[in-house]
Write a protein that holds these residues in place. Structure first.
Motif, short mmCIF file in Angstrom:
data_model
loop_
_atom_site.label_atom_id
_atom_site.label_comp_id
_atom_site.label_asym_id
_atom_site.label_seq_id
_atom_site.Cartn_x
_atom_site.Cartn_y
_atom_site.Cartn_z
N GLU A 9 0.91 24.82 -10.66
CA GLU A 9 -0.14 24.01 -11.07
C GLU A 9 -0.14 22.63 -10.58
N CYS A 10 -1.30 22.43 -9.97
CA CYS A 10 -1.25 21.06 -9.25
C CYS A 10 -2.75 20.63 -9.32
N SER A 11 -3.16 19.88 -10.37
CA SER A 11 -4.75 19.21 -10.20
C SER A 11 -4.72 18.13 -11.30
N ILE A 37 1.98 24.32 -2.03
CA ILE A 37 1.61 25.72 -2.25
C ILE A 37 1.43 25.93 -3.78
N THR A 38 0.21 26.18 -3.83
CA THR A 38 -0.27 26.19 -5.39
C THR A 38 -1.33 27.37 -5.99
N LYS A 39 -1.87 27.42 -6.83
CA LYS A 39 -3.00 28.34 -7.20
C LYS A 39 -4.16 27.60 -7.42
N ARG A 40 -5.35 28.19 -7.32
CA ARG A 40 -6.65 27.56 -7.57
C ARG A 40 -6.71 27.05 -8.99
N HIS A 41 -7.71 26.14 -9.13
CA HIS A 41 -8.10 25.52 -10.38
C HIS A 41 -9.59 25.55 -10.23
N SER A 42 -10.21 25.66 -11.44
CA SER A 42 -11.77 25.24 -11.47
C SER A 42 -11.88 23.95 -10.77
N SER A 43 -11.03 23.05 -10.83
CA SER A 43 -11.06 21.58 -10.48
C SER A 43 -10.49 21.50 -8.95
N SER A 44 -10.19 22.43 -8.56
CA SER A 44 -9.46 22.52 -7.00
C SER A 44 -10.39 21.77 -6.04
N GLN A 45 -11.84 21.98 -6.10
CA GLN A 45 -12.68 21.18 -5.05
C GLN A 45 -12.63 19.63 -5.38
N LEU A 50 -10.55 14.42 -3.37
CA LEU A 50 -9.35 13.12 -3.71
C LEU A 50 -8.48 12.85 -2.73
N ILE A 51 -8.22 13.98 -1.73
CA ILE A 51 -7.09 13.81 -0.75
C ILE A 51 -8.00 13.63 0.68
N GLU A 52 -9.38 13.53 0.84
CA GLU A 52 -9.81 13.57 1.91
C GLU A 52 -9.54 12.31 2.84
N ASN A 54 -6.30 11.67 3.69
CA ASN A 54 -4.91 11.27 3.44
C ASN A 54 -4.30 12.43 4.37
N LYS A 55 -3.63 12.15 5.30
CA LYS A 55 -3.23 12.97 6.16
C LYS A 55 -1.52 13.41 5.58
N ASN A 56 -1.00 12.76 4.64
CA ASN A 56 0.20 13.10 3.98
C ASN A 56 -0.08 14.21 3.02
N ILE A 57 -1.03 14.62 2.63
CA ILE A 57 -1.22 15.83 1.65
C ILE A 57 -1.87 16.93 2.19
N ARG A 58 -1.52 18.23 2.31
CA ARG A 58 -2.19 19.31 2.66
C ARG A 58 -1.78 20.40 1.43
N PHE A 59 -3.06 20.88 0.98
CA PHE A 59 -2.81 22.03 -0.04
C PHE A 59 -3.08 23.38 0.62
N GLU A 60 -2.09 24.22 0.44
CA GLU A 60 -2.26 25.62 0.69
C GLU A 60 -2.27 26.25 -0.59
#
Length: 403
Positions: A9-11, A37-45, A50-52, A54-60
């Motif tokens: 979980e990561c949101s 690597i995480t699973k989707r949440h309702s708040s994933s969008q 928030l990370i737009e 930011n080249k240092n974070i990518r979610f898979e």
């Protein structure tokens, strides 16, 4: 460095566990390039917004097929769901690792001492943790909650012990870990002696920097606060009974209980049978912003939990409030004698008496409440802010590659 992080979980706006994942990832991205690597949440969008830039974070994102959705709730069903997700996340990670170079892989969130992660087998230096578990609750405490709770504790302890001590898979995971991070000393002691040389201590949870709120401003009523699920491991009934014992001699005190759970009906029965029921308010679950306001306003935080974590204790300490808790589990390590009162684990009756005496002591001595609140805030600033914690974790990364 380039770091691959497994975070179930990561949101930032979901559950407390997801918030912890987000805080680790967002702060570590100040030092390194992070792929999560995480699973989707309702708040994933919202997270992606928030990370737009930011080249240092990518979610898979990896999600199990929807046919498994019915397994997300319920202790046993969720246990199976989580382990299936770990398997799927490993295969997703393996595909990523084939095409990209990483310096480290870190299994970071939803980590305990006894459930496996397969990230240890990616052929990259592997960091395991912070790992933890709830400590064993003494029988003299759980026997008051009925046979189901007794059986649950017994079966849970058996499964965890068997996994840690007998499972070849878990032993191999501990063996492959370049670094193991335990949330407290109790967890450290449960790790096999052969692995302790590469084990460090660090709580999984932390606090963001915030301005110090006014502490114990004089007002007509003294507010005692409890926040948490109404379940046996968090002992809301002990908190309530201790308060009712203490408040019988005082008219200018109130207890606010925020939460909900299986013990709610029992709490209502206790309140209704008390002559001081008008001094207790059960608010149920309320908006997080409202909860934070109660934390700012309260004079004492009463939380006799038996859990290994206790994020809410750190949150209240960050507002400069004194804590009354058990000398047990996570809060035992968070608090010093300067910033709260820790009650020894004895028997139910004695615990209620000791909690009541602690309330009386802080009620009488307003200056002590203020001094403990200031000390609590200072302890947070020196040990538990996310900035401090991620600086510490960054050094773990550096040491791991150096070795």
């Amino acid at each position: 460095m380039r770091v691959l992080i497994s975070a179930y979980e990561c949101s930032p706006t979901s559950s407390s566990e997801a918030e912890v994942g987000w805080q680790w990832v967002s702060h570590l991205s100040e030092f390194h390039e992070i792929v999560v690597i995480t699973k989707r949440h309702s708040s994933s969008q919202n997270t992606l917004k928030l990370i737009e830039g930011n080249k240092n974070i990518r979610f898979e994102y990896y999600d199990l097929p929807k046919i498994f959705d019915f397994m997300r709730t319920g202790d046993l069903r969720h246990f199976i769901y989580y382990n299936l997700w770990q398997i799927g996340a490993y295969f997703r990670a393996r595909k990523i690792v084939k095409n990209e170079k990483f310096d480290l892989v870190h299994h970071l969130v939803y980590v305990n001492t006894w459930q496996p992660t397969y990230m240890a087998f990616l052929g990259i230096p592997f960091i395991f943790g912070p790992i933890g578990e709830n400590p064993k609750i003494p029988y003299q405490i759980i026997k008051h909650y009925g046979i189901k709770v007794i059986l649950r504790e017994f079966v849970g302890r058996f499964i965890k012990s068997a996994s840690i001590n007998l499972s070849p898979l878990m032993r191999l995971i501990y063996h492959k870990a370049a670094k193991i991070i335990a949330i407290n000393n109790d967890v450290y002691k449960k790790i096999r002696k052969g692995f302790r040389h590469k084990t460090k201590l660090c709580p999984a949870i932390g606090i963001n920097e915030m301005e110090l709120s006014p502490i114990n401003v004089h007002k007509k009523r003294v507010m005692i606060l409890y926040v948490g699920r109404f379940v046996y491991i968090k002992s809301p009934d002990l908190a309530l009974l201790a308060f009712l014992s203490f408040v019988a001699q005082h008219d200018d005190v109130e207890l606010i209980m925020i939460g909900g759970g299986k013990l709610e009906s029992k709490l209502k029965e206790i309140i209704q049978s008390s002559a001081d029921k008008h001094k207790v308010k059960l608010l149920g679950w309320i908006d997080r912003k409202e909860v934070m306001e109660y934390m700012k306003k309260c004079d004492v935080f009463l939380f006799p939990t038996f859990e290994g974590g206790g994020m809410v204790v750190l949150e209240v300490m960050s507002y400069g409030k004194p804590i009354i808790c058990m000398d047990f589990g996570g809060p035992k390590d968070f608090l010093t004698e300067e910033c709260g009162i820790k009650v020894p684990v004895t028997n139910r009756t004695q615990i209620i008496d000791d909690l009541s005496e602690a309330l009386e002591k802080l009620y009488i001595h307003q200056d002590l409440r203020r001094e403990m609140g200031i000390a609590a805030r200072k302890r947070i600033e020196e040990n538990y802010t996310w900035d401090k914690k991620t600086e510490w974790m960054n050094q773990v990364y550096i040491d791991t590659l150096g070795e």
